[in-house]
Design a protein around this motif. Structure first.
Motif, short mmCIF file in Angstrom:
data_model
loop_
_atom_site.label_atom_id
_atom_site.label_comp_id
_atom_site.label_asym_id
_atom_site.label_seq_id
_atom_site.Cartn_x
_atom_site.Cartn_y
_atom_site.Cartn_z
N ASP A 88 1.12 14.12 -8.43
CA ASP A 88 0.96 13.14 -9.51
C ASP A 88 0.82 11.71 -8.99
N CYS A 89 1.55 11.36 -7.92
CA CYS A 89 1.47 9.99 -7.43
C CYS A 89 1.91 9.92 -5.97
N ILE A 90 1.56 8.80 -5.35
CA ILE A 90 1.88 8.54 -3.95
C ILE A 90 2.65 7.22 -3.90
N ILE A 91 3.81 7.23 -3.25
CA ILE A 91 4.71 6.08 -3.26
C ILE A 91 5.00 5.64 -1.83
N GLU A 92 4.75 4.36 -1.54
CA GLU A 92 5.16 3.81 -0.26
C GLU A 92 6.45 3.02 -0.46
N LEU A 93 7.46 3.34 0.33
CA LEU A 93 8.73 2.63 0.26
C LEU A 93 8.81 1.66 1.45
N GLY A 94 8.80 0.39 1.13
CA GLY A 94 8.69 -0.66 2.14
C GLY A 94 7.23 -0.98 2.35
N SER A 95 6.57 -1.47 1.30
CA SER A 95 5.11 -1.60 1.31
C SER A 95 4.62 -2.95 1.81
N GLY A 96 5.53 -3.89 2.13
CA GLY A 96 5.10 -5.18 2.64
C GLY A 96 4.14 -5.86 1.69
N TRP A 97 3.04 -6.39 2.23
CA TRP A 97 2.07 -7.07 1.37
C TRP A 97 1.09 -6.11 0.70
N GLY A 98 1.19 -4.81 1.00
CA GLY A 98 0.35 -3.83 0.33
C GLY A 98 -0.73 -3.24 1.22
N ARG A 99 -0.62 -3.42 2.53
CA ARG A 99 -1.65 -2.95 3.47
C ARG A 99 -2.05 -1.49 3.23
N ASN A 100 -1.06 -0.60 3.26
CA ASN A 100 -1.37 0.82 3.15
C ASN A 100 -1.72 1.24 1.73
N ILE A 101 -1.12 0.59 0.76
CA ILE A 101 -1.43 0.88 -0.64
C ILE A 101 -2.89 0.58 -0.92
N ILE A 102 -3.36 -0.59 -0.48
CA ILE A 102 -4.76 -0.97 -0.71
C ILE A 102 -5.69 -0.04 0.06
N SER A 103 -5.31 0.32 1.28
CA SER A 103 -6.11 1.25 2.07
C SER A 103 -6.28 2.58 1.34
N SER A 125 2.28 -10.56 -3.04
CA SER A 125 0.99 -10.31 -2.39
C SER A 125 0.31 -9.08 -2.96
N LEU A 126 1.06 -7.98 -3.12
CA LEU A 126 0.46 -6.78 -3.69
C LEU A 126 0.01 -7.04 -5.12
N ASN A 127 0.80 -7.77 -5.88
CA ASN A 127 0.42 -8.09 -7.25
C ASN A 127 -0.84 -8.96 -7.30
N TYR A 128 -1.05 -9.78 -6.27
CA TYR A 128 -2.29 -10.55 -6.18
C TYR A 128 -3.49 -9.60 -6.17
N PHE A 129 -3.43 -8.58 -5.33
CA PHE A 129 -4.53 -7.60 -5.26
C PHE A 129 -4.69 -6.87 -6.59
#
Length: 259
Positions: A88-103, A125-129
């Motif tokens: 259903d979903c993929i969760i990164e814990l400790g995502s920093g500025w969102g590098r891996n999430i955006i990838s 930063s992630l919310n900016y993206f």
């Protein structure tokens, strides 16, 4: 990405630099913004990124762009290998500025993605993206490895069958993990698969090369496995070493799942 509260002030400043970079520059596309932000973050450490070990093989790279491509592909391929038609979903814990999430969004914009981060600036930063590029499948939330209560509150009511949780050099910031926090995550009412790349290979394969970072990840996983809360633990010390200097030399790739 960083989650130990003793590290929080320093990383507010660190990720704050990323936020400023994003808001002061214009980018032609989401991918362009992601690539530029990665290279900006790496600008003072280019000499570290000359060789990686990926699945036991040395991979030489000439520059930050090549390093970024190899590292991101490894992470994305590993996550893809864990996905089923029930995920259903993929969760990164400790995502920093969102590098891996955006990838991961760039890889498949249909995936439902969550980035949990301790710092306000990392979340900003992630919310900016998310806002700039209208990423409706991407979500940002507060997360702290030292107290996962808010994480559990956020997800316990979800109508999910299966989720994937991963971390990339995030647990490293918590000197001593609390096994009870993992028990809380594992109490969520759906199947959970885990994937980590963390600089603690010495806990599985001594000797230790670098002091600092996490001290007890293996101990926590051993306890959970003994309690039959997790299964299929696979720790590969040659799975992904992110560089030849710094914490990356102790990198280990770990997968397991909820029993």
């Amino acid at each position: 990405m960083k989650n130990d509260t003793t590290q929080k002030p320093g990383y507010e400043t660190y990720w704050g630099g990323i936020t400023q970079f994003l808001t002061k520059n214009e980018f032609s596309s989401l991918k362009g913004a992601w690539e530029s932000t990665n290279l900006f973050e790496q600008k003072d450490a280019q000499n570290h990124y000359r060789q990686l070990v990926i699945d036991g093989k040395n991979v030489n790279v000439d520059n930050g762009e090549e390093y970024l491509k190899v590292k991101s592909e490894y992470i994305s391929n590993k996550i893809t290998s864990l996905i089923t038609n029930k995920t259903d979903c993929i969760i990164e814990l400790g995502s920093g500025w969102g590098r891996n999430i955006i990838s991961n969004h760039l890889l498949n914009p249909k995936w439902e993605l969550y980035g949990g981060e301790l710092t306000d600036e990392g979340q900003r930063s992630l919310n900016y993206f998310i806002e700039k590029y209208n990423l409706s499948n991407v979500n940002s939330f507060y997360f702290n490895w030292c107290d996962v209560s808010s994480f559990c509150d956020l997800f316990k009511g979800k109508d999910y069958k299966e989720i994937i949780i991963y971390s990339i050099h995030s647990i490293e910031q918590v000197s001593n993990l609390d096994v009870e926090q993992f028990r809380k995550i594992l109490s969520l009412p759906f199947k959970i698969k885990f994937f980590h790349v963390e600089p603690c290979s010495w806990q599985w394969v001594p000797p230790r090369k670098i002091n600092g970072w996490n001290e007890n990840f293996k101990e926590v996983l051993d306890i959970l496995e003994k309690e039959k809360l997790i299964k299929k633990v696979n720790a590969n010390p040659n799975g992904c070493k992110l560089n030849l200097q710094g914490s990356g030399t102790e990198g280990i790739s770990i997968t397991y799942e909820k029993s």
